[in-house]
Design a protein around this motif. Structure first.
Motif, PDB file in Angstrom:
ATOM      1  N   TRP A 185       0.811  -1.220   0.000  1.00 58.10           N
ATOM      2  CA  TRP A 185       0.000   0.000   0.000  1.00 58.10           C
ATOM      3  C   TRP A 185       0.847   1.274   0.000  1.00 58.10           C
ATOM      4  O   TRP A 185       0.381   2.328  -0.407  1.00 58.10           O
ATOM      5  CB  TRP A 185      -1.032   0.016   1.132  1.00 58.10           C
ATOM      6  CG  TRP A 185      -0.515  -0.184   2.519  1.00 58.10           C
ATOM      7  CD1 TRP A 185      -0.562  -1.334   3.256  1.00 58.10           C
ATOM      8  CD2 TRP A 185       0.111   0.796   3.363  1.00 58.10           C
ATOM      9  NE1 TRP A 185       0.016  -1.124   4.491  1.00 58.10           N
ATOM     10  CE2 TRP A 185       0.425   0.176   4.582  1.00 58.10           C
ATOM     11  CE3 TRP A 185       0.442   2.136   3.197  1.00 58.10           C
ATOM     12  CZ2 TRP A 185       1.050   0.833   5.640  1.00 58.10           C
ATOM     13  CZ3 TRP A 185       1.072   2.807   4.243  1.00 58.10           C
ATOM     14  CH2 TRP A 185       1.366   2.150   5.452  1.00 58.10           C
ATOM     15  N   ARG A 228       3.456   1.725  -1.961  1.00 62.22           N
ATOM     16  CA  ARG A 228       3.613   1.934  -3.401  1.00 62.22           C
ATOM     17  C   ARG A 228       2.329   2.476  -4.019  1.00 62.22           C
ATOM     18  O   ARG A 228       2.352   3.413  -4.822  1.00 62.22           O
ATOM     19  CB  ARG A 228       4.007   0.614  -4.081  1.00 62.22           C
ATOM     20  CG  ARG A 228       4.108   0.720  -5.594  1.00 62.22           C
ATOM     21  CD  ARG A 228       4.346  -0.620  -6.271  1.00 62.22           C
ATOM     22  NE  ARG A 228       3.244  -1.519  -5.987  1.00 62.22           N
ATOM     23  CZ  ARG A 228       3.378  -2.746  -5.504  1.00 62.22           C
ATOM     24  NH1 ARG A 228       4.562  -3.255  -5.255  1.00 62.22           N
ATOM     25  NH2 ARG A 228       2.321  -3.489  -5.276  1.00 62.22           N
ATOM     26  N   GLU A 229       1.200   1.908  -3.622  1.00 67.70           N
ATOM     27  CA  GLU A 229      -0.082   2.347  -4.170  1.00 67.70           C
ATOM     28  C   GLU A 229      -0.372   3.805  -3.825  1.00 67.70           C
ATOM     29  O   GLU A 229      -0.852   4.566  -4.673  1.00 67.70           O
ATOM     30  CB  GLU A 229      -1.200   1.449  -3.663  1.00 67.70           C
ATOM     31  CG  GLU A 229      -1.111   0.035  -4.209  1.00 67.70           C
ATOM     32  CD  GLU A 229      -2.047  -0.940  -3.518  1.00 67.70           C
ATOM     33  OE1 GLU A 229      -2.923  -0.493  -2.741  1.00 67.70           O
ATOM     34  OE2 GLU A 229      -1.885  -2.148  -3.734  1.00 67.70           O
ATOM     35  N   ARG A 230      -0.083   4.209  -2.610  1.00 64.30           N
ATOM     36  CA  ARG A 230      -0.363   5.587  -2.194  1.00 64.30           C
ATOM     37  C   ARG A 230       0.565   6.591  -2.870  1.00 64.30           C
ATOM     38  O   ARG A 230       0.144   7.699  -3.206  1.00 64.30           O
ATOM     39  CB  ARG A 230      -0.269   5.715  -0.673  1.00 64.30           C
ATOM     40  CG  ARG A 230      -1.409   5.020   0.033  1.00 64.30           C
ATOM     41  CD  ARG A 230      -1.305   5.177   1.521  1.00 64.30           C
ATOM     42  NE  ARG A 230      -2.374   4.448   2.183  1.00 64.30           N
ATOM     43  CZ  ARG A 230      -2.528   4.372   3.489  1.00 64.30           C
ATOM     44  NH1 ARG A 230      -1.681   5.003   4.294  1.00 64.30           N
ATOM     45  NH2 ARG A 230      -3.518   3.690   4.014  1.00 64.30           N
ATOM     46  N   GLY A 272       2.175   6.015  -5.746  1.00 67.17           N
ATOM     47  CA  GLY A 272       1.918   5.962  -7.185  1.00 67.17           C
ATOM     48  C   GLY A 272       3.088   5.471  -8.012  1.00 67.17           C
ATOM     49  O   GLY A 272       3.059   5.524  -9.235  1.00 67.17           O
ATOM     50  N   THR A 273       4.127   4.965  -7.330  1.00 67.19           N
ATOM     51  CA  THR A 273       5.279   4.404  -8.033  1.00 67.19           C
ATOM     52  C   THR A 273       5.956   3.375  -7.139  1.00 67.19           C
ATOM     53  O   THR A 273       5.884   3.475  -5.914  1.00 67.19           O
ATOM     54  CB  THR A 273       6.286   5.500  -8.451  1.00 67.19           C
ATOM     55  OG1 THR A 273       7.292   4.913  -9.278  1.00 67.19           O
ATOM     56  CG2 THR A 273       6.933   6.173  -7.263  1.00 67.19           C
TER      57      THR A 273
END
Length: 85
Positions: free
Chosen positions: A10, A12-14, A16-17
């Motif tokens: 999460w 990485r998801e938050r 965006g990379t």
């Protein structure tokens, strides 16, 4: 000094990379300092790092606490707690 940042799950998801290269100022000495500095660089970073108690880190692929000095690290990974089963 340029550091390769790697993010998982999460985090990485938050952000965006999955990874980025950063050049923190000399005042950034520990992993916690680095996370704090990154949180100031963008809203996605701030959101990903808002609850630092939920973050874990690795410096050059060795698990460390957030108060660990970054020294001459080439890679720092930030991720949520890992559980097994």
């Amino acid at each position: 000094m340029t550091i390769r940042m790697v993010y998982f799950a999460w985090v990485r998801e938050r952000i965006g990379t999955g990874e980025e290269s950063v050049a923190p100022p000399a005042s950034v000495v520990t992993v916690a300092d680095l996370v704090g500095w990154l949180a100031e660089t963008s809203e996605p970073h701030a959101h990903a790092f808002e609850d630092r108690a939920r973050l874990r880190a690795a410096v050059d692929q060795e698990f460390v606490s957030l108060d660990t000095p970054i020294g001459r690290a080439q890679e720092i990974a930030i991720f949520p707690p890992v559980t097994g089963g």
